[in-house]
Write a protein that holds these residues in place. Structure first.
Motif, short mmCIF file in Angstrom:
data_model
loop_
_atom_site.label_atom_id
_atom_site.label_comp_id
_atom_site.label_asym_id
_atom_site.label_seq_id
_atom_site.Cartn_x
_atom_site.Cartn_y
_atom_site.Cartn_z
N PRO A 102 0.89 -1.14 -0.01
CA PRO A 102 0.04 -0.26 -0.16
C PRO A 102 0.92 1.28 0.10
CG PRO A 102 -0.18 -1.08 2.15
CD PRO A 102 0.64 -1.93 1.18
N VAL B 70 -3.86 8.25 1.86
CA VAL B 70 -4.21 8.75 0.67
C VAL B 70 -4.93 9.97 1.20
CG1 VAL B 70 -5.93 8.40 -1.11
CG2 VAL B 70 -4.34 6.56 -0.35
N LYS C 180 -12.80 6.03 -4.92
CA LYS C 180 -11.47 6.12 -4.51
C LYS C 180 -10.99 5.28 -3.25
CE LYS C 180 -11.33 10.74 -6.37
NZ LYS C 180 -10.38 10.62 -7.48
N ALA D 169 -8.51 2.31 -2.03
CA ALA D 169 -7.42 2.45 -1.18
C ALA D 169 -7.69 1.55 0.11
CB ALA D 169 -7.58 4.19 -0.72
N CYS E 116 -4.55 1.07 2.61
CA CYS E 116 -4.50 2.35 2.90
C CYS E 116 -5.37 3.10 3.75
CB CYS E 116 -4.17 3.21 1.69
SG CYS E 116 -2.90 2.65 0.50
N ILE F 146 -7.56 6.88 4.47
CA ILE F 146 -7.98 7.99 3.53
C ILE F 146 -8.54 9.21 4.42
CG2 ILE F 146 -10.12 6.60 2.85
CD1 ILE F 146 -9.73 7.94 0.09
N LYS G 57 -0.44 9.83 -1.36
CA LYS G 57 -1.09 9.63 -2.44
C LYS G 57 -2.20 10.56 -2.69
CE LYS G 57 -3.25 8.26 -6.12
NZ LYS G 57 -2.66 7.73 -7.62
N THR H 141 -5.65 12.03 -4.62
CA THR H 141 -6.49 11.70 -5.77
C THR H 141 -7.55 12.90 -5.93
OG1 THR H 141 -7.95 10.15 -6.76
CG2 THR H 141 -7.54 9.88 -4.29
N TYR I 56 -2.96 3.11 -5.85
CA TYR I 56 -2.94 2.92 -4.46
C TYR I 56 -1.91 2.09 -4.01
CZ TYR I 56 -7.09 5.64 -4.94
OH TYR I 56 -7.95 6.51 -5.41
#
Ligand code: NAD
Ligand SMILES: O=C[C@H](O)CS(=O)(=O)O
Length: 487
Positions: free
Chosen positions: A149, A153, A169, A173, A178, A180, A232, A234, A476
């Motif tokens: 990962p 995010v 998204k 993730a 991940c 977020i 990351k 997005t 991701y």
């Protein structure tokens, strides 16, 4: 007291969701969320800022350490529960969406199912994150590739699909391990907060899915794009904002995914099934009152069938019923704001001033200042703003071409490259044109091109990366190469 008649009133959340807790803004400030159809206030929502965003990022980093160590199957089971809860509460989520975004209720229900499908899809795809064993160049070592990962995010999403743009998204993730931190659009935070409530019920551990609602988009965005913990970023939204956020991410070399604006052409060739082309163009143009990134922005028809197409298309548009999204008779709802309707009208006025004719519609409706009449424009030329700008409203400009080469040139005459559509029965032409036009997605005799299993995304200034499909996890994940010596 909520004005929304929900089966489960506790889905209407007005505080942000950080580290598994519902929080007011540090400042105590709130902002109003209103119904676009009548301007009525639906709720006052906590108005968070950069400081709260920073704390959300920090707790996300901590929460991720345990989450990434779970097996894909363990994460999959929890995500599947989130999917189940979204579908069990589909009606309530749709009521919240129509109230704050204005879209026709049936479309809101459809979007909830669409949004849920990404959670279902990535709950399964999580279990298929494979690596490689590479045949080495020497016998004394082994080379393998694993995927891990990417890290915390940050996500920023638009108002036009206030559920699906989030799960498209959050699902991949979370699926790969991940955490977020999401900033939804201030016009439609309630859909995002309802998703957080259901994530909590599904057992997604505290700190993994954080929703920071607020009107200070630049300040919240500055924290999300500059904080070194975020690996990351997005974004789904307009191209100008996407460019700004990409620049802001450069300082910490964040990987970005950008789902940006569109200027979709619909190419109708003389050999097309004209009724099919009209029906397809109607659907591609007027879904969500024309407020989708893949809406038909230019309908480009071969000259030999132009008059017949305009006549049939206008007749179909005249069957639309403009109104409140909760009214079962309504087929087109309001735009997101009065300003949005005024922006659309400015494009129509500019086109008319440069020679376009209106075959139906062409005005802000008496229903209210956010209601724009379903409109058709004929006799367009390339010097009109509407030929170059994303309309984001229920206005269909119908352009004319003579040859296939001219159609391809017109289709490509834009900085955008998201979706495109071709209507023809000539299979050789399908291949020639599909390969020649610069777009991430091409619909051939079909406009319903979106689902969780396809790689959604664009080229040029429509963005980078793909969402959904087997490719959707890549954004991701980081690739790690391990070289094992002493063999
Ligand atoms: N490609 C896709 O998948 C896709 C999907 C939906 C919408 N869109 C595009 O989104 C646009 C419409 O959505 P919109 O009006 O919400 O777009 P927008 O760019 O105005 O806003 C999108 C999001 O960015 C936030 N934002 C705005 N300025 C910001 C800043 N300076 N820093 C940080 N965040 C900021 C907004 O609050 C919102 O949450 C259209 O261009 C449409 O084509 C693209
Ligand atoms: O507006 C953008 C959305 O991505 C359109 S769709 O619902 O995914 O087709």
């Amino acid at each position: 007291m909520s004005i929304l008649n929900l089966k489960d009133q506790s889905l209407l959340r007005t505080q942000s969701y950080i580290n598994g807790e519902w929080l007011d803004a540090d400042s105590g400030k709130t902002f109003a969320v209103t119904d676009p159809s009548n301007g009525r206030e639906i709720a006052q929502v906590a108005d968070l800022g950069a400081a709260e965003t920073r704390r959300a990022i920090e707790v996300a980093d901590q929460a991720m350490q345990g989450w990434k160590k779970k097996t894909a199957k363990e994460r999959s089971v929890i995500l599947r529960k989130w999917f189940d809860l979204m579908m069990e509460n589909q009606d309530d989520l749709a009521i919240i969406m129509t109230a704050e975004q204005g879209k026709v209720f049936a479309e809101s229900k459809g979007e909830v199912a669409y949004g849920a499908s990404f959670v279902e899809w990535f709950a399964e795809e999580a279990k298929r994150v494979y690596g490689d064993v590479i045949p080495n160049t020497t016998a004394d070592r082994r080379s393998i590739v694993i995927k891990q990962p990417i890290g915390v995010v940050a996500a920023v999403t638009p108002w036009n699909f206030p559920n699906a743009m989030i799960t498209r998204k959050a699902a991949p993730a979370l699926a790969v391990g991940c955490a977020i931190v999401l900033k939804p659009a201030a016009e439609t935070p309630l859909s995002a907060l309802a998703l957080a409530e259901l994530a909590d019920r599904a057992g997604i551990p505290a700190g993994l899915f954080n929703v920071v609602a607020g009107t200070a988009a630049p300040e919240i965005g500055a924290e999300l794009t500059s904080n070194p913990i975020v690996k990351k970023f997005t974004f789904t939204g307009s191209t100008p904002i996407g460019k700004l956020l990409m620049q802001q991410c450069a300082q910490t070399v964040k990987r970005t995914s950008m789902e940006l604006g569109g200027n979709a052409p619909v190419l109708v060739f003389e050999d097309a099934d004209l009724d099919k082309a009209v029906a397809g163009a109607i659907s591609a143009k007027y879904r969500n009152a024309g407020q989708t990134c893949i809406c038909a922005n230019r309908i480009i028809v071969q000259d030999t069938v132009y008059d017949a197409f305009v006549e049939k298309f206008t007749a179909a548009v005249n069957k639309f019923s403009l109104g409140n999204g909760f009214d079962s008779a309504t087929t087109i709802g309001p735009l997101i704001t009065a300003k949005a309707a005024a922006n659309v009208h400015a494009l129509v006025v500019d086109a008319q001033a440069k020679g376009a004719s209106v075959t139906t519609g062409g005005q802000i409706d008496t229903l209210g200042e956010a209601f724009y009449q379903p409109t058709v424009l004929a006799h367009l030329s390339n010097n009109m703003r509407i030929a170059k700008e994303e309309i984001f409203g229920p206005v269909a400009p119908v352009f004319k071409f003579s040859t296939e080469d001219e159609a391809i040139a017109m289709a490509n005459d834009t900085e955008f490259g998201l979706a495109s559509y071709i209507f023809t029965k000539d299979i050789s032409r399908v291949w020639r044109v599909s390969e020649a036009i610069d777009y991430g997605m091409v619909g051939v005799n079909e406009v319903a091109i979106s689902s969780e299993v396809i790689p959604f995304g664009g080229v040029k200034e429509s963005g980078q990366g793909r969402e959904g499909s087997k490719y959707g996890l890549d954004d991701y994940l980081e690739i790690k190469y391990i070289c094992m010596g002493d063999i």
